[in-house]
Design a protein around this motif. Sequence first.
Motif: not given
Length: 451
Positions: A137, A161-163, A165, A371
Motif C-alpha cells: 500500500h 490505504t482505502t480504495a 489510495g 489499490p
Amino acid sequence: MAVNTVQLQDQADLLRRGMADLRAEDLELAMLLDAEVERQHRTLSLVPSSCAVKPRTLAASASALVNVTAEGTRGSRHRAGCENVDRVESLAIGRARELFDAHYAHVQSHSGSHANAQVLSALLEPGDTLLGMAPDHGGHLTYGSPSIFTGAYYKAIRYGTTAEGLIDYAQVRSLALAHRPRVILCGASAYSRVVDFERFRAIADEAGAILLADISHIAGLVATGRHPSPINAAHVTTTCTHKQLGGPRGGLILCGRDAHTKVPGLRATFSRVLDQAVFPRMQGAPAVNMIAAKAAALGYAMTAEFDACMGRVRSLADELAGAFLARGYEVVGGRSENHTVQIRLRDGISGSIAEVALESCGIVVNTHRVPGQARACAVDNGLCIGTGSMAQRNIDTDGCRQVVDLVCRILQQVTPLGEHEYRLEPAMQAQLRAELEHLCAKYPIADYWES
C-alpha cells in the motif's frame, strides 16, 4: 575559522590526481564511471527517490576524511586524531537541527533503512508489536515486511490505504487499539498525499504507543515548509539524505520536543537511547567522509536555490498529475500533494513491461502496486513517478507535458505478449529514444551541476 587556501588547494590536488591516476592505472573502471555520467545525461529519471548531488557534495564524499577511523561520537571517540572529524560532525548535526528545527540530530546512520533499524532496536525488544504501513500500500520494507528484520524480529501489524489510495486512519486507530503496538511507524515510499502526522500522534497517544515518522521521500518538502513537519508530532523522525535532500547515501535520526523526555518503560531519554543504538549497538565506525557530504548537502538545503527547486518539485507534480488525467489515466488518490504521482496502467500492460519498455527509450521509472490490483504480487499494475530529477533539470510546464506525451506514446506502442514479454518495433523505439535524448539536451542536468 580562517580559511587556509593552501589546505583547500591540497584537497583539490588530491581529487584531480585521483581522477588522473584512475584513468592512467585503471582505465576499465574509469570508463565505467564516465559511462554512468553519460547515462545520467542522456536519460530521464522519473524515480521518486532519484535526485542528483551537487559537485560540492561529491567532493566532500571523496575527501581525505575517508582515511580516519572514528568509533564513537564527537568528544567521545575510541581513536585519536579526530579533532577535524568532531568539527565536521558538529557542523552536520547543527545544520540538521537548524534545517528541521529539531532538538536532537544523529548523523552517523549509513542509510535510512539503517536509521529505522537503529531506532527500532532502541525502542523494541524482539517479539514486540510494530504497526506500520503495508509495503503493498506504499510502505517501506522496514515498516514490517516479513522478508526483512522488522518482520523477522517483531510482531508486525500492517495498515493500508482505502480504495481511493488514501491512508485509512480509521483502520490505523482500530489496529492500534486492538494490538497496542509499542511503536507506530508512519511515512511512505509510494504515497502521493499529505501524511497527517498530528493525527498519527493522537492515535499513538491513545494507544500508548511511540510514534516514529519516516520522511525519507519528503524531507526536502518538509525542510522548506511544503509538507507538514513531524519533528514535534512524532517522538522520533528518520530520513535518508540521498533522496530529496540530494546528499550522499546515508541517514539522519531527529527528535523534536520529546528529545529529552524519558522513553516509556525505560530510565533513559530518547536522545540517550538513540545515541547508544547507533553506537555501539548497531554500527561501528562511521563513514566520516559521508558525514562531511551530509553537511554539504544540508548546507545547500538551506539556500534559496534549494527552496526554489522544491517549489518546482511541487508544481511539476501538479502538472504531471493533470497531464496524465487529461490522457485518461487514473491517478491514485486523485492528485498529488507532494512529489509523487501514481498512475494505474491499462491496456493489459504490466508494471514489469512498462518499466523495461520505458527504459529502452531512455525513461527510468518505478513500478508499484495500486489499490485493487488483480495481478500476481510479482507483477505490479502501476507506475510511481517523481518530479525530483525533473525539477533539478529546470523542466518547465511545456517540458513536463512533453514528458507525459513521451511516456504515453511509448506505452501506446507496446504490444504485451504476457506479463513480462512485449513487442516494441525497433524503429519506433529508436525514434522515441531520440526524442527523449533531445528533451534531455534541452533541459540538461549539467545546469544543476554547474549552478
